[in-house]
Design a protein around this motif. Structure first.
Motif, mmCIF file in Angstrom:
data_model
loop_
_atom_site.group_PDB
_atom_site.id
_atom_site.type_symbol
_atom_site.label_atom_id
_atom_site.label_comp_id
_atom_site.label_asym_id
_atom_site.label_seq_id
_atom_site.Cartn_x
_atom_site.Cartn_y
_atom_site.Cartn_z
ATOM 1 N N LYS A 5 0.811 -1.230 0.000
ATOM 2 C CA LYS A 5 0.000 0.000 0.000
ATOM 3 C C LYS A 5 0.844 1.279 0.000
ATOM 4 O O LYS A 5 0.310 2.374 0.085
ATOM 5 C CB LYS A 5 -0.974 -0.028 1.187
ATOM 6 N N GLU A 6 2.154 1.119 -0.096
ATOM 7 C CA GLU A 6 3.009 2.312 -0.176
ATOM 8 C C GLU A 6 3.075 2.863 -1.603
ATOM 9 O O GLU A 6 3.684 3.885 -1.838
ATOM 10 C CB GLU A 6 4.460 1.991 0.252
ATOM 11 N N ILE A 133 -1.144 5.498 6.402
ATOM 12 C CA ILE A 133 -2.206 6.521 6.404
ATOM 13 C C ILE A 133 -3.374 6.018 5.547
ATOM 14 O O ILE A 133 -4.523 6.051 5.958
ATOM 15 C CB ILE A 133 -1.653 7.870 5.877
ATOM 16 N N VAL A 134 -3.041 5.511 4.368
ATOM 17 C CA VAL A 134 -4.071 4.996 3.458
ATOM 18 C C VAL A 134 -4.809 3.811 4.098
ATOM 19 O O VAL A 134 -6.032 3.674 3.973
ATOM 20 C CB VAL A 134 -3.424 4.576 2.115
ATOM 21 N N LYS A 168 1.973 11.991 -0.357
ATOM 22 C CA LYS A 168 1.893 10.769 -1.158
ATOM 23 C C LYS A 168 0.592 10.019 -0.849
ATOM 24 O O LYS A 168 -0.057 9.483 -1.757
ATOM 25 C CB LYS A 168 3.109 9.888 -0.879
ATOM 26 N N ALA A 169 0.212 10.007 0.416
ATOM 27 C CA ALA A 169 -1.043 9.342 0.786
ATOM 28 C C ALA A 169 -2.222 10.014 0.084
ATOM 29 O O ALA A 169 -3.131 9.340 -0.423
ATOM 30 C CB ALA A 169 -1.231 9.389 2.309
ATOM 31 N N ILE A 170 -2.175 11.336 -0.002
ATOM 32 C CA ILE A 170 -3.262 12.067 -0.674
ATOM 33 C C ILE A 170 -3.357 11.640 -2.145
ATOM 34 O O ILE A 170 -4.448 11.418 -2.679
ATOM 35 C CB ILE A 170 -3.047 13.596 -0.549
ATOM 36 N N LYS A 171 -2.207 11.501 -2.782
ATOM 37 C CA LYS A 171 -2.198 11.101 -4.202
ATOM 38 C C LYS A 171 -2.810 9.696 -4.364
ATOM 39 O O LYS A 171 -3.534 9.437 -5.316
ATOM 40 C CB LYS A 171 -0.770 11.103 -4.756
ATOM 41 N N ILE A 172 -2.519 8.807 -3.419
ATOM 42 C CA ILE A 172 -3.081 7.447 -3.515
ATOM 43 C C ILE A 172 -4.591 7.489 -3.251
ATOM 44 O O ILE A 172 -5.373 6.856 -3.964
ATOM 45 C CB ILE A 172 -2.362 6.472 -2.547
ATOM 46 N N LEU A 173 -4.998 8.264 -2.251
ATOM 47 C CA LEU A 173 -6.436 8.385 -1.949
ATOM 48 C C LEU A 173 -7.184 8.956 -3.147
ATOM 49 O O LEU A 173 -8.317 8.577 -3.439
ATOM 50 C CB LEU A 173 -6.660 9.302 -0.736
#
Ligand code: SAH
Length: 342
Positions: A5-6, A133-134, A168-173
């Motif tokens: 999930k990274e 975070i995700v 980076k978490a925002i981009k994945i979300l």
């Protein structure tokens, strides 16, 4: 082992190529994780058994374990997650008329030391990775079956002290092939790490920026928030103005009202002077008393007076609804708990 999930989709494609696999496998895996929300590589049935075994050797799925779950009378749910290294974090799911909002943690503990916040006084352990975070969003969606529409970075930790992982978490979300949570539905709250406000302004993201202001002069703000000794109100407001100019977006200022501390009319006047003419909104939070804390909630009468004064002066101010207060899930009440403390 690496946490699957990274990776955002493009990075997962690189990973697959490096494993000697076809690029399109990444999209299949991404869909299994973020759309079908499976918890195990074995459930990814359009991948060959060989590939699944290979993935299991290389990556973990990083499924958080729910250590504890509490539900408040208003439907708010608080989760205590085992982040799989012996540490625990909290996330909160809230129901609003516009959908489900999750309040995520960005760090295990917090270095900011705000005097009124329950995260203070607990040892800072480390920042969370973007995958962790995700995972908070995924784990809550898996547990409830709900689709989460909004994410606020207002749990434990200072998101701008973990800037790269939060971005980076925002981009994945955001990824439309995954969770597809639009940037407009994501809010970041900071205690005021000025250099990061400038950096964030230059990201050109549509997220909402919230600033924890809480007081309008340096003496008072420093007594509540040590970060003010590093970046004072003047520097903070300069950064906020830069953000507004650069993004043309409204800033949300958070102001937690504590009785006989920052809740009288003189404070409101100072706040008006500070914010007059700025593209902003003030979010008034009735301060939540924490264990051994010296700040007490303002009276309802004072809170309403404060709001009305701001509104009369042309500053849009609303009072934040208190959700989850009966399970210590309200603003500033989240804290790291270990099983030992239970
Ligand atoms: N570190 C970030 C985000 C975490 S706190 C920040 O400081 O903004 C999220 C919000 O809750 C912040 O505005 C914070 O100041 C506020 N808060 C913390 N403790 C509180 C309390 N006891 N009562 C009300 N609000 C609180």
């Amino acid at each position: 082992m690496k946490n699957i999930k990274e990776y955002n989709l493009n990075e997962l494609q690189e990973e697959m190529l490096a494993l000697g696999e076809k690029k399109y496998r990444a999209e299949q895996i991404f869909k299994w994780i973020y759309v079908d929300k499976v918890k195990d590589f074995d459930e990814m049935t359009n991948l060959s058994i060989e590939l699944r075994e290979k993935l299991k050797k290389e990556y973990t799925m990083c499924n958080f374990k729910i250590l504890k779950k509490q539900e408040a009378s208003d439907g708010t749910k608080k989760y205590l997650f085992d982040v799989l290294d012996g540490n625990a974090i909290e996330s909160v799911l809230m129901e609003y008329h516009h959908g489900k909002t999750i309040c995520v943690s960005s760090q295990i503990g917090c270095k900011m030391g705000c005097k009124f916040c329950a995260s203070t006084g607990i040892k800072f352990v480390r920042s969370l990775s973007c995958g962790e975070i995700v995972e908070q969003v995924l784990a809550v969606e898996q547990d409830t079956g709900d689709k989460i529409s909004n994410v606020v970075f207002m749990g434990i930790g200072e998101p701008f002290d973990n800037y790269d992982n939060v971005m980076k978490a925002i981009k994945i979300l955001n990824n439309q092939k995954g969770l597809n949570i639009g940037a407009r539905h994501i809010s970041i709250s900071t205690s005021g790490l000025v250099p990061m406000i400038y950096k964030f302004a230059d990201e050109d993201l549509q997220c909402t920026l919230s600033i924890s202001l809480h007081a309008c002069n340096d003496e008072k703000r420093s007594s509540m928030m040590p970060i003010n000794n590093r970046y004072n109100i003047e520097e903070l407001m300069k950064a906020c103005k830069y953000y507004i100019e650069k993004t043309n977006k409204r800033i949300s200022f958070e102001y937690a009202l504590a009785k006989d501390n920052n809740d009288n009319l003189d404070d409101a006047k100072e706040l008006v002077k500070l914010l007059k003419g700025m593209l902003c909104h003030v979010n008034l939070i009735p301060i939540n008393k924490i264990e051994n804390g010296s700040y007490v909630k303002s009276t309802n009468e004072n809170i309403i007076k404060f709001r009305d004064y701001l509104n009369d002066c042309g500053i849009v101010a609303t009072i934040r609804r208190e959700l989850g207060s009966d399970i210590d899930a309200a603003c500033g009440q989240l804290r790291r708990k270990s099983l030992k403390e239970e």
